[in-house]
Design an enzyme around this catalytic site. Sequence first.
Site, mmCIF file in Angstrom:
data_model
loop_
_atom_site.group_PDB
_atom_site.id
_atom_site.type_symbol
_atom_site.label_atom_id
_atom_site.label_comp_id
_atom_site.label_asym_id
_atom_site.label_seq_id
_atom_site.Cartn_x
_atom_site.Cartn_y
_atom_site.Cartn_z
ATOM 1 N N LYS A 51 -0.930 -10.148 11.769
ATOM 2 C CA LYS A 51 -0.824 -11.484 12.477
ATOM 3 C C LYS A 51 -1.060 -11.047 14.044
ATOM 4 C CE LYS A 51 1.941 -12.235 8.487
ATOM 5 N NZ LYS A 51 3.757 -12.333 7.623
ATOM 6 N N GLN A 95 9.718 -9.774 8.600
ATOM 7 C CA GLN A 95 8.849 -9.153 7.374
ATOM 8 C C GLN A 95 9.234 -8.834 5.923
ATOM 9 O OE1 GLN A 95 5.347 -10.231 7.999
ATOM 10 N NE2 GLN A 95 5.294 -8.987 5.382
ATOM 11 N N ASP A 118 8.160 -19.057 9.691
ATOM 12 C CA ASP A 118 7.614 -18.744 8.347
ATOM 13 C C ASP A 118 7.819 -20.062 7.352
ATOM 14 O OD1 ASP A 118 6.535 -16.438 7.264
ATOM 15 O OD2 ASP A 118 8.391 -15.201 8.232
HETATM 16 N N1 GUN Z 1 6.032 -10.853 2.927
HETATM 17 C C1 GUN Z 1 5.388 -11.265 2.182
HETATM 18 N N2 GUN Z 1 4.543 -12.395 2.525
HETATM 19 C C2 GUN Z 1 5.601 -12.854 3.085
HETATM 20 C C3 GUN Z 1 5.595 -13.774 4.695
HETATM 21 O O1 GUN Z 1 4.997 -15.057 4.334
HETATM 22 N N3 GUN Z 1 6.680 -14.003 5.882
HETATM 23 C C4 GUN Z 1 6.950 -12.925 5.609
HETATM 24 N N4 GUN Z 1 7.987 -12.828 6.558
HETATM 25 N N5 GUN Z 1 7.054 -12.337 5.621
HETATM 26 C C5 GUN Z 1 6.051 -11.951 3.665
#
Ligand code: GUN
Length: 306
Positions: A51, A95, A118
């Site tokens: 990311k 995350q 998110d």
């Molecule tokens: N863990 C798995 N997918 C995601 C996501 O889209 N965002 C976040 N913050 N954690 C994740």
Amino acid sequence: MLLNGKIAAQSLQKKLKATLDLRLEKGLRAPHLVAILLGNDGASATYVQAKMKACQEIGFKSTVLHLPENTSQAELLAHIHALNADAQTDGILVQLPLPKHIVEKQVILAIDPKKDVDGFHPENLGRAVIHLPTFLPATPKGILELLSFYQIDVQGKHCVVVGRSHIVGTPISILLTRNDKIGNCTVTLTHSHTQNLETHTRMADLLIVAIGKPNFITADMIKPGAVVIDVGLTRIADERKKSGYSLVGDVDFEGAKKICSAITPVPFGVGPMTIYSLLHNTFLAYEKAQDDLTEKGALEEPSVFF
Ligand code: GUN
């Protein structure tokens, strides 16, 4: 047809970068995404890295707040509150999954909905349900973008979603029932208590699988000609690979590709689209913050998927 998320994401990112460059040429600051990573889970660290790399490539500022595994709930919430108040932070992501001692729901509720790129906060999810401009959760939004990019007509089709997570299964099932170009589906949401799962999956024109069980969906569970979206991404030990593992989806790709009309590969299917969507949400948060400064009030007219 291979629904290549890498190609789609690259194309969409190029467009987003061109829009961003216009802002930067005017002398505006770059958007800023802050990721909070708790502990040392290898997969989570890899996703956060990916990311952050995407942010750098497009020209966003990005920061990782890497906190130790034993960070307390109160400390984590204090970091989030500080970022909520920081005018130089546009987007905040924590995350997931989080260590067991952290109450995930409290963390999601603590993030300012205006910075919740998110799209996990109930205010944003609720807005999505009634089709108001909002931050859609990144993976479901990425799936919509991918279907749009490959001009897959889903209207009126029967979509079966396997898995009801708050991150993927539940929101995508809602989004695909909305009255929208990539919507108007009849949706069945299946989960661990569903009886005779294969009778449902075999009726799917559009099959979306997000349960995190490698190769769970086999060719005999798929309707001939179906479109298959595989959200799974599990690390399996593989000594032939330099990393020591290979990435495996929830669908048996080799079997499924013989029977379906279109399918996402793993990796480079849904994954890059999730990252694109996160960048797009961060850009929207940034634009809204800039507009709030000038009291212009954008985001009223959705241009793409909200
Ligand atoms: N863990 C798995 N997918 C995601 C996501 O889209 N965002 C976040 N913050 N954690 C994740």
